[in-house]
Design a protein around this motif. Sequence first.
Motif, PDB file in Angstrom:
ATOM      1  N   ARG A  22       0.814  -1.216   0.000  1.00 22.62           N
ATOM      2  CA  ARG A  22       0.000   0.000   0.000  1.00 22.62           C
ATOM      3  C   ARG A  22       0.851   1.272   0.000  1.00 22.62           C
ATOM      4  O   ARG A  22       0.313   2.371  -0.109  1.00 22.62           O
TER       5      ARG A  22
ATOM      6  N   GLU B 260       1.495   6.429  -6.906  1.00 25.80           N
ATOM      7  CA  GLU B 260       0.249   7.140  -6.600  1.00 25.80           C
ATOM      8  C   GLU B 260      -0.438   7.629  -7.872  1.00 25.80           C
ATOM      9  O   GLU B 260      -1.667   7.689  -7.939  1.00 25.80           O
TER      10      GLU B 260
ATOM     11  N   LYS C 178      -2.353   4.767  -9.196  1.00 22.59           N
ATOM     12  CA  LYS C 178      -3.595   4.550  -8.455  1.00 22.59           C
ATOM     13  C   LYS C 178      -4.685   5.509  -8.919  1.00 22.59           C
ATOM     14  O   LYS C 178      -5.849   5.108  -9.080  1.00 22.59           O
ATOM     15  N   ARG C 179      -4.334   6.757  -9.152  1.00 16.87           N
ATOM     16  CA  ARG C 179      -5.340   7.692  -9.648  1.00 16.87           C
ATOM     17  C   ARG C 179      -5.910   7.214 -10.983  1.00 16.87           C
ATOM     18  O   ARG C 179      -7.118   7.288 -11.231  1.00 16.87           O
TER      19      ARG C 179
ATOM     20  N   MET D 281      -5.931   4.056 -12.211  1.00 18.05           N
ATOM     21  CA  MET D 281      -6.708   2.836 -12.047  1.00 18.05           C
ATOM     22  C   MET D 281      -8.036   3.127 -11.361  1.00 18.05           C
ATOM     23  O   MET D 281      -9.065   2.512 -11.679  1.00 18.05           O
ATOM     24  N   ASP D 282      -8.042   4.062 -10.420  1.00 20.80           N
ATOM     25  CA  ASP D 282      -9.299   4.448  -9.766  1.00 20.80           C
ATOM     26  C   ASP D 282     -10.273   5.045 -10.779  1.00 20.80           C
ATOM     27  O   ASP D 282     -11.485   4.800 -10.718  1.00 20.80           O
ATOM     28  N   ARG D 283      -9.752   5.837 -11.705  1.00 19.96           N
ATOM     29  CA  ARG D 283     -10.630   6.423 -12.719  1.00 19.96           C
ATOM     30  C   ARG D 283     -11.232   5.350 -13.616  1.00 19.96           C
ATOM     31  O   ARG D 283     -12.434   5.391 -13.925  1.00 19.96           O
TER      32      ARG D 283
ATOM     33  N   PHE E 251     -11.659   2.168 -12.797  1.00 11.31           N
ATOM     34  CA  PHE E 251     -12.562   1.357 -11.980  1.00 11.31           C
ATOM     35  C   PHE E 251     -13.894   2.068 -11.788  1.00 11.31           C
ATOM     36  O   PHE E 251     -14.967   1.454 -11.896  1.00 11.31           O
ATOM     37  N   SER E 252     -13.840   3.372 -11.505  1.00 10.85           N
ATOM     38  CA  SER E 252     -15.069   4.142 -11.289  1.00 10.85           C
ATOM     39  C   SER E 252     -15.933   4.178 -12.540  1.00 10.85           C
ATOM     40  O   SER E 252     -17.168   4.302 -12.454  1.00 10.85           O
TER      41      SER E 252
ATOM     42  N   TYR F  75      -4.330  -4.310  -4.825  1.00  8.19           N
ATOM     43  CA  TYR F  75      -4.721  -3.121  -4.078  1.00  8.19           C
ATOM     44  C   TYR F  75      -5.252  -2.040  -5.013  1.00  8.19           C
ATOM     45  O   TYR F  75      -6.131  -1.255  -4.639  1.00  8.19           O
ATOM     46  N   LEU F  76      -4.768  -2.036  -6.239  1.00  6.53           N
ATOM     47  CA  LEU F  76      -5.191  -1.037  -7.227  1.00  6.53           C
ATOM     48  C   LEU F  76      -6.267  -1.574  -8.179  1.00  6.53           C
ATOM     49  O   LEU F  76      -6.544  -0.973  -9.210  1.00  6.53           O
ATOM     50  N   ASN F  77      -6.876  -2.710  -7.834  1.00  2.00           N
ATOM     51  CA  ASN F  77      -7.938  -3.315  -8.644  1.00  2.00           C
ATOM     52  C   ASN F  77      -7.464  -3.729 -10.031  1.00  2.00           C
ATOM     53  O   ASN F  77      -8.203  -3.645 -11.021  1.00  2.00           O
TER      54      ASN F  77
END
Length: 459
Positions: free
Chosen positions: A26, A293, A296-297, A299-301, A303-304, A335-337
């Motif tokens: 993490r 980081e 992660k931003r 991958m989060d985008r 995933f969302s 952790y980052l999907n």
Amino acid sequence: MEKVHILGRDDHLRKAPVDPATLVHRQLLGGDFWRKIPAYRDVDEATFLDHKWQSKHTITRPDKLLDVVQELVTPGFISDAREGFHRAPMAVRVSPYLLSLIDWSRPYEDPLRRQFITLGSLLRPDHPKLDLDSLHEQADAPVPGLTHRYPDKALFLALDTCPVYCRFCTRSYAVGTDTDQVEKVHMSPTMDRWERAFAYIASRPELEDIVISGGDSYNLRAEHITLIGNRLLDMPNVRRMRFATKGPAVMPQKILTDDAWFSALVGVVERGRTMAKEVVLHTHFNHPTELTEITKRAMDRLFSAGVTVRNQSVLQRGVNDDPETMRLLIKRMSYLNVHAYYVYVHDLVKGVEDLRTTVGTAIELEKQVRGLTAGFNTPTFVVDAPGGGGKRDVHSFEHYNPVTGVSVYRSPNVNPEAFYCYFDPIELLPEEGQRRWAEPAQHDVMLTEAIAAARARVR
């Protein structure tokens, strides 16, 4: 009567809580880490996150790359790299983001440098059984740039460029510009070539799964993502497609700031969902330090927006061939999907014998990572069988001799009669195996022995 104590949930088998400080998967690199590179010292975050800035400043000439890092390395390293570039089968293409992730205080050992910057002193002779298109993708191409090997799947090579060039690329026969060592088979993104591929896919009712690769789908324009995606979705036989890209590992900024490309991808994913068809993104992380980081931003985008991301790693010596590194890579991706899908035993690729490792190493690594996390986040270790056999579970060989390094696989759904051989790097073999490979007359003898042993097992 003696009492028997039955262990319950509150007894000593309960696991103690884990110290959060030990959850290193993490702990993602953040801050303005790129400023350690002199050329990027004055670059602010907004600029560094701009995909156009990343593309504009991507380095495509050896002399320019060495100019950027010359304050960070020794003259000996510079000379070594010049020799490496001259002998490499792949052209140079390195993004500022990637360059900033390399530990330039130890460039010879750094796992990212090993993947993207060739050093002459570390090059080893190619294996004598290697050829430039070891997977025989062109032999299985009914039309240029479309490989149809498996019964229900085809690989559509839409273009021949990438956001960066990996020195270990399986398609070094085609990807990138010509080098001193290789004259490429070019696959430009032309509508004429694409139409021939579309026509073939539409004419084959058994084709349900299409991989859009190249090159790299990151380098397709937004309108091309939409065009290719919708043409394939409109074919009744196509049920699944995957856009394949190294991009998130080497330029995650595109996902964050190229809204047109991102919207095109999401549009195809969403349309596919309304048609009960699966559209996903396949990417390529090899080492934990490639996930930051910024990653992660990005991958989060994705995933969302409902985009599934799967990963295909390549097993490489000095990069990810030890259990600790592979465990950390898998956990950090989880952790980052990002679902760990495959780890490929390194293909027989020209000019990168220093990166290959053994089938035995892959088998042991798979044992070490199994049970680390959920099964859908645990990769399958595979050999992509030379000669066009396709992907085989690494431990599913019919025969493996760790002395000669020859492993033999069958691929019944590709060719039930054929035997496909993979070869461990000679320098990692025991002395007896190295001696036999040093004698050219022994090469075919070892191959004949291995196939005979495999045939005996099949019977």
